[in-house]
Design an enzyme around this catalytic site. Sequence first.
Site, PDB file in Angstrom:
ATOM      1  CG  HIS A  83      -2.012   0.955   1.227  1.00  0.00           C
ATOM      2  ND1 HIS A  83      -1.809   2.310   1.367  1.00  0.00           N
ATOM      3  CD2 HIS A  83      -3.344   0.774   1.070  1.00  0.00           C
ATOM      4  CE1 HIS A  83      -2.991   2.922   1.304  1.00  0.00           C
ATOM      5  NE2 HIS A  83      -3.936   2.019   1.112  1.00  0.00           N
ATOM      6  N   GLY A 164       6.020  21.433  11.065  1.00  0.00           N
ATOM      7  CA  GLY A 164       7.250  20.684  11.311  1.00  0.00           C
ATOM      8  C   GLY A 164       8.361  21.112  10.375  1.00  0.00           C
ATOM      9  N   PRO A 165       9.568  20.605  10.620  1.00  0.00           N
ATOM     10  CG  PRO A 165      11.328  19.281  11.367  1.00  0.00           C
ATOM     11  CD  PRO A 165       9.913  19.637  11.680  1.00  0.00           C
ATOM     12  CG  PHE A 168      14.225  12.252   4.905  1.00  0.00           C
ATOM     13  CD1 PHE A 168      12.915  11.848   4.666  1.00  0.00           C
ATOM     14  CD2 PHE A 168      15.217  11.279   4.933  1.00  0.00           C
ATOM     15  CE1 PHE A 168      12.603  10.511   4.460  1.00  0.00           C
ATOM     16  CE2 PHE A 168      14.916   9.941   4.727  1.00  0.00           C
ATOM     17  CZ  PHE A 168      13.601   9.563   4.491  1.00  0.00           C
ATOM     18  N   GLY A 173       9.344   9.316   8.653  1.00  0.00           N
ATOM     19  CA  GLY A 173       8.776   9.809   7.403  1.00  0.00           C
ATOM     20  C   GLY A 173       7.952  11.060   7.645  1.00  0.00           C
TER      21      GLY A 173
END
Length: 616
Positions: A83, A164-165, A168, A173
């Site tokens: 998925h 949020g920043p 990565f 994730g």
Amino acid sequence: MAHQVVECVPNFSEGRDPAKIRQITDAIEAVAGVRLLDVDPGPDTHRTVVTFVGAPEAVLEAAFQAVKTAAQVLDMTGHHGAHPRMGATDVCPFVPVEGISLAECADLARRLGDRVGRELAIPTYLYEAAASRPERRNLAVVRKGEYEGLEDKLKDPAWAPDFGPAVFNARSGALITGAREFLIAYNVTLNSRDKNHATDIAFELREKGRVARRGQTDAFYSSGELLFYREGCFPCGNCGFDGATFEETARHCLEAHGYDLAHLLALNDIDATRGVVGRKAHRGGLFRHCKAIGWYVDGYKRAQLSINLTDYKVTSPVDVLEATRRLALARGLVVTGSEIVGLVPFQALHQAGQHYLRAQGKSPFIPVADVLENAAFSMGLGDVAPFDLERKVLGLPPSHPKGLMAMTGRAFVDEVSRETPAPGGGSIAALAGALGAALASMVANLTQGKAADAQAEAALLEAARRGQAAKDALVLAVDEDTNAFNAYMEARRLPAGTPAEKACRLEAMQRGLKIAVDVPLASAQACFEAMEAAAAAMRHGNPASITDAMVGFTMAFAGLRGGLWNVLINLKDITDEAYKAGMRARCTELLQAGQTLLAEATSEGEARLEGMLGKG
Ligand SMILES: [Zn+2]
């Protein structure tokens, strides 16, 4: 207090390790006021869909705790499944169930995203009703590139996260959160074992429509010859119209049939901008936000239409059921009933019941249990499996199943008479108001369809509606009055050792006292509503029921008076003088309005009564 229920359906990127899934669901269940409804792990998708419900603040807290736990327990660096996914908590939609709007659920999503971004440093995107810009509405578009493409995606300014920043986070994730409407999975059952019978009707209903045909040889649309778009001839598919150009046909479909042909073709994976010559012509279905297929269910020995309704406020179960009944009849088929798969929001079923009551010329403002029963019978919900309201309906009105109102009348009166201070005047005032409201609704409903004129009819319908609403609120208040002092009593038990503790305890006690004021004030206001409803029922209702309506507003006035006395007595220990003055003014105003209404309605009622008795 307003009854609000939100559903939250987070999807986690873990479908194989029950211990890890358990840690996440434990974090959800640890939040008071949240009910875990379903945990559905998929080993192949390596993904678990979790469903829980509760009041908005509790659901928001549980969602955060779930995202936080998933960030600790799951590691995306080795995740592979069937998925699409972008994060450990991949998607987390908030869904309105009862007493809350889609916009308020979108706000919950924004608050979750803000906190996840700040406290967990997980980039967060908003989608659907919470999307910050139109191109981020579609989940598939936001998730495009998936986890593997996320590092590059975050470098693209067009894909800066909403919270949020823009950095990565390899372990977690990204989170995608948002708000959407409740999805109702709904099956309609036919008196046939032939799957094609169900499919033929399903294709008429669904938004995606079907390939267009002409020259049917029997009742089934699928018996016709396929139509194709040709150079200079673009058949409409719904009627005999053939456009010379695609644009002409698209214009015709919008004007004559109410849909966007290019959008319809896109739903069928045809890109109209690339030209459609040689492709099969399509026609639109009857309903938006509706997906449907036909299948055969061996367990029932029946063919069914399997339907997903993604916005029941636009396309309701009743809409598709009634259309199916018409289409079935035209094909020599019979709808034997229908089936809710999973859960249904209270309002969807309540509105269905009210629809059928109206269609029968009955008042839709009768007790909730009766409306729901009517819905279940009208829709044939018990056709292939028993329909259990308590298990299937989300957001049912609150009740106190072990409270005073669950006692017999005799036991309740005996309980009041015992040498215990509760239940006392507050509960009795609420009960008096509830009975007054019930009488208002009764007289209005008795006259339904028999009123003098349309205006009287409308006034009676409104009296029935207000009577039911006031009655339901006051029935709850009978038990809530007994609990009104709970917050105050809890505050009294707080420690009072240090000056800081003393101050904290006093403040909590003051807050508790204000709750003890709010409960009887709300009851008094509901009693006034009941009085107005009963007075309207007296004025416009069946003369034979005039004394019922008069008892109604007299009882409701006793409830109003009692509620206000309780407000005043509970005010005495409150130290906030401005609050006290404001509350006293509201009580005076409500009392005067009640007294005026009682005097006027009583003299009007007595004059009518004398007229009826031949003494006037
Ligand atoms: Zn047409």
